[in-house]
Structure formats: C-alpha cells, structure tokens
Write a protein that holds these residues in place. Sequence first.
Motif, PDB file in Angstrom:
ATOM      1  N   MET A 136      -8.861  31.694 -28.671  1.00  0.00           N
ATOM      2  CA  MET A 136      -9.997  31.550 -29.358  1.00  0.00           C
ATOM      3  C   MET A 136     -11.177  31.381 -28.305  1.00  0.00           C
ATOM      4  N   ASP A 137     -12.317  31.905 -28.555  1.00  0.00           N
ATOM      5  CA  ASP A 137     -13.668  31.492 -27.869  1.00  0.00           C
ATOM      6  C   ASP A 137     -13.760  30.238 -28.359  1.00  0.00           C
ATOM      7  N   SER A 140     -15.422  29.676 -31.946  1.00  0.00           N
ATOM      8  CA  SER A 140     -14.316  29.799 -32.955  1.00  0.00           C
ATOM      9  C   SER A 140     -13.449  28.415 -33.073  1.00  0.00           C
ATOM     10  N   TYR A 141     -13.063  28.092 -32.073  1.00  0.00           N
ATOM     11  CA  TYR A 141     -12.078  26.762 -31.727  1.00  0.00           C
ATOM     12  C   TYR A 141     -12.737  25.562 -32.377  1.00  0.00           C
ATOM     13  N   PHE A 142     -14.190  25.182 -32.051  1.00  0.00           N
ATOM     14  CA  PHE A 142     -14.910  24.359 -32.514  1.00  0.00           C
ATOM     15  C   PHE A 142     -15.068  24.446 -33.894  1.00  0.00           C
ATOM     16  N   ASN A 143     -15.403  25.740 -34.632  1.00  0.00           N
ATOM     17  CA  ASN A 143     -15.417  26.073 -35.924  1.00  0.00           C
ATOM     18  C   ASN A 143     -14.226  25.678 -36.782  1.00  0.00           C
ATOM     19  N   LYS A 144     -13.019  25.966 -36.296  1.00  0.00           N
ATOM     20  CA  LYS A 144     -11.850  25.503 -36.833  1.00  0.00           C
ATOM     21  C   LYS A 144     -11.484  24.134 -36.862  1.00  0.00           C
ATOM     22  N   ILE A 145     -11.668  23.491 -36.041  1.00  0.00           N
ATOM     23  CA  ILE A 145     -11.662  21.989 -35.835  1.00  0.00           C
ATOM     24  C   ILE A 145     -12.405  21.318 -36.655  1.00  0.00           C
TER      25      ILE A 145
END
Length: 183
Positions: A136-137, A140-145
């Motif tokens: 994940m960029d 995207s990683y931050f949005n998921k967390i």
Amino acid sequence: MLMRLLLLPHYHPLYVHPSDVLGTFLVFSPFDGSCYGSWRRNVLVALSIRNKLDFISGTSERPPKGSPLARKWQCCNDLMVSWLTNSIFKEISRSVEYSKFAKDIWIELEERYVKADGARIFELNKELARIFQVSMDIASYFNKIKQLWDEIASLSAGRVRMCTCGGKSVEDRNKRTTGSLWD
C-alpha cells in the motif's frame, strides 16, 4: 364539513418533505446483521437531516386523538417504520415489521445488536494489530488505519465499562498521580 389544511414549517419534526416517500432508503447499504455501529451512525445522520430523530429517541410523543397534529404524527411514525424496515435485510425486518412505533423498532435493534459491538471491537483490534503497509502507498495505509481507529472509537464511545475487580480505582489513582506530574 370543511377540513382545515395544516401547514407546518420545514423545521417542524412533523413536516414531511415531498421527497420523503415510503420507498425511500435511509442508507445506501441495508443492515445485514454485521457492522451495526456503522449502519447505526448512517441512519442517525439520515434521520437528523430529516429532523426525525425524536421518533426513535421517544421524545416525540403522540398527540391526543382530537389534536390536529395527531394524524401528522401518525403519518410520520408510519413513514419512520417504513424507512427503518426498508433499511434492514428482510430476515431482520421480519422480526420487527409488526411494531407499531419507530422507537420500538429502534430499541429492539439496539438491544439485539449493540451487544455484538464488543466482539466487533475485538475483531477490529486484531485487524489493527495485523495490518502492514506492504504494497500500500502511505495514504492508503494511513486511511486503513484511520478507518479502524475511527470505528473502534465510535463503537467504544457508547460502551459503559463496569469494573468489579478494583483495578479501575488503581488505574484512576495512577492517572491522577502521573497527570499531576505533567501539569
């Protein structure tokens, strides 16, 4: 006999907008028995926009039979019953479809599905512990967390924690002690 037309201002809880019809869905995805907290939040937002939260909270009381608002109230309640039953899967809807009042449907759903939030919080915490950026960029990683944090916070906010072991008083005492060191 001439009937008087009762016109209500748009901000009145008994006002029904012409677009508020029986087939209207309150939320995009009907409740299927999972992720109650998310569905609940979306329904509350949709009802708030329509100024109809009082019907599920029970603060909108039925006017006396002779009142000019009695029929309006009944129409709004029936509309709310329709919206709620249309916003849940048929299997769930069948268990509440004979309720006369929107608040009774809401209470039934709350009693049945809020308890499942504890298990959902556990699952979300497990998912949060296992998440890796991998392919994940960063956005995207931050949005998921962030999505997981927000859902955990939302589900945890309404939960009342009852401690009977005495550990809570120790935790509170420690918070007061460390809190005073940092003030």
